[in-house]
Design an enzyme around this catalytic site. Structure first.
Site, PDB file in Angstrom:
ATOM      1  N   CYS A  91      -1.434 -25.113 -23.743  1.00  0.00           N
ATOM      2  CA  CYS A  91      -0.129 -25.576 -24.395  1.00  0.00           C
ATOM      3  C   CYS A  91       0.975 -25.070 -23.413  1.00  0.00           C
ATOM      4  CB  CYS A  91      -0.093 -25.238 -25.865  1.00  0.00           C
ATOM      5  SG  CYS A  91       0.906 -22.878 -25.756  1.00  0.00           S
ATOM      6  N   THR A 143      -0.829  -7.690   6.784  1.00  0.00           N
ATOM      7  CA  THR A 143      -1.229  -8.611   6.850  1.00  0.00           C
ATOM      8  C   THR A 143      -2.388  -8.549   8.361  1.00  0.00           C
ATOM      9  OG1 THR A 143      -2.073 -10.916   6.594  1.00  0.00           O
ATOM     10  CG2 THR A 143       0.435 -10.033   7.817  1.00  0.00           C
ATOM     11  N   SER A 144      -3.797  -8.413   7.871  1.00  0.00           N
ATOM     12  CA  SER A 144      -4.620  -8.122   9.070  1.00  0.00           C
ATOM     13  C   SER A 144      -3.928 -10.365   9.849  1.00  0.00           C
ATOM     14  CB  SER A 144      -5.686  -9.015   8.768  1.00  0.00           C
ATOM     15  OG  SER A 144      -6.367  -9.104   8.208  1.00  0.00           O
ATOM     16  N   HIS A 200       0.726 -16.012  -3.270  1.00  0.00           N
ATOM     17  CA  HIS A 200      -0.525 -15.963  -4.033  1.00  0.00           C
ATOM     18  C   HIS A 200      -0.228 -15.447  -5.625  1.00  0.00           C
ATOM     19  CE1 HIS A 200      -2.945 -15.081  -1.035  1.00  0.00           C
ATOM     20  NE2 HIS A 200      -2.635 -16.051  -1.032  1.00  0.00           N
ATOM     21  N   CYS A 237      -3.590 -17.294 -27.325  1.00  0.00           N
ATOM     22  CA  CYS A 237      -1.856 -18.400 -27.237  1.00  0.00           C
ATOM     23  C   CYS A 237      -1.666 -17.829 -29.057  1.00  0.00           C
ATOM     24  CB  CYS A 237      -1.760 -19.001 -26.119  1.00  0.00           C
ATOM     25  SG  CYS A 237      -0.051 -20.296 -26.763  1.00  0.00           S
ATOM     26  N   THR A 296       0.916  -1.096   0.132  1.00  0.00           N
ATOM     27  CA  THR A 296       0.114  -0.058  -0.091  1.00  0.00           C
ATOM     28  C   THR A 296       0.692   1.302   0.065  1.00  0.00           C
ATOM     29  OG1 THR A 296      -0.143  -0.333   2.262  1.00  0.00           O
ATOM     30  CG2 THR A 296      -1.894  -0.904   1.075  1.00  0.00           C
ATOM     31  N   ASP A 313       2.700  -8.276  -7.278  1.00  0.00           N
ATOM     32  CA  ASP A 313       2.795  -7.495  -7.582  1.00  0.00           C
ATOM     33  C   ASP A 313       4.087  -7.213  -8.614  1.00  0.00           C
ATOM     34  OD1 ASP A 313       4.241  -6.594  -5.249  1.00  0.00           O
ATOM     35  OD2 ASP A 313       2.373  -5.640  -4.319  1.00  0.00           O
TER      36      ASP A 313
HETATM   37 ZN    ZN Z   1      -1.131 -21.944 -25.730  1.00  0.00          ZN
END
Ligand code: ZN
Length: 238
Positions: free
Chosen positions: A131, A189-190, A120, A149, A27, A105
């Site tokens: 693929c 973090t909470s 995450h 793709c 943040t 990020d």
């Molecule tokens: Zn592909």
């Protein structure tokens, strides 16, 4: 009563620090906390953010998913703040062994950190669901509607959506790092969201440090609690 630890001393004395960070670390780089009041929950979309960021929504409403995702989840111009920079510095000095982060990020890597465990995932990795071909973030941002793709398959960010499992290898490495650490710094973090709280329970040492703007459920279990800006607190470490 516990002896009051001093963050500077704890860091000076350790060569085996692990940092566990949540949204609050980013943040201060202008990336909104997904779950806070100022976060993307309050933006005006037809569906709640939690629904849009689910696996089934990605499958069934892919164009709407990417519209939301590109607007609210990707911040390509964000730059590392004082916290990211200090942590990269502590790693270079051999003091910090790993960063476990809930953020997607890539700011720790931008700051120069090497061992970053992204629970995450990351907006910087994207794969064809057909693929497996890799695509950079730029490709996602430049695609209109659904990024496809060259094989015709839909591309998916390597970001853990609701209904999806966390990457097993990342979890195992995080547990390993936390179990073997002698200082664990938990920041931004909470600790209310899985798996943050359960991962921290693996820590066996007596130097659990919590840095947060507001109190968390783990404050009473930690050895040092600092309420304030993560960047400002870490910046002071020499
Ligand atoms: Zn592909």
């Amino acid at each position: 009563m516990k002896h009051q630890l001093n963050l500077q001393e704890v860091i000076e004395e350790s060569n085996n620090i692990v940092f566990f960070g949540g949204a609050g670390v980013s943040t201060e780089s202008g990336i909104p906390d997904f779950r806070s009041n100022n976060g993307v929950y309050n933006t005006k979309y037809k569906y709640p953010a939690e629904e849009i960021l689910s696996h089934s929504f990605y499958i069934n409403h892919t164009a709407e998913f990417f519209d939301f995702y590109k607007t609210n989840m990707v911040y390509p111009d964000a730059v590392p703040n004082k916290a990211h920079i200090k942590l990269a510095c502590l790693e270079r000095k051999g003091k910090l062994k790993a960063i476990v982060t809930q953020n997607i990020d890539g700011l720790h890597q931008k700051a120069g950190s090497m061992n970053v465990l992204e629970l995450h995932g990351s907006v910087y990795r994207n794969y064809c669901t057909k693929c497996g071909k890799y695509y950079p973030l730029e490709y996602i941002l430049e695609s209109s509607k659904v990024p496809l793709c060259s094989c015709g398959g839909k591309i998916k960010p390597d970001v853990v959506l609701y209904e999806e499992e966390l990457n097993r290898e990342t979890i195992e490495k995080s547990v390993e790092a936390i179990i073997s650490s002698d200082v664990l710094i938990v920041a931004g973090t909470s600790l209310s969201v899985y798996p943050a709280a359960s991962l921290i329970d693996y820590y066996r040492g007596n130097k659990l440090i919590l840095i947060n703007k507001t109190p968390t459920p783990k404050d009473s279990n930690s050895d040092l609690v600092l309420h304030g800006s993560i960047g400002e607190i870490l910046e002071k470490i020499i």
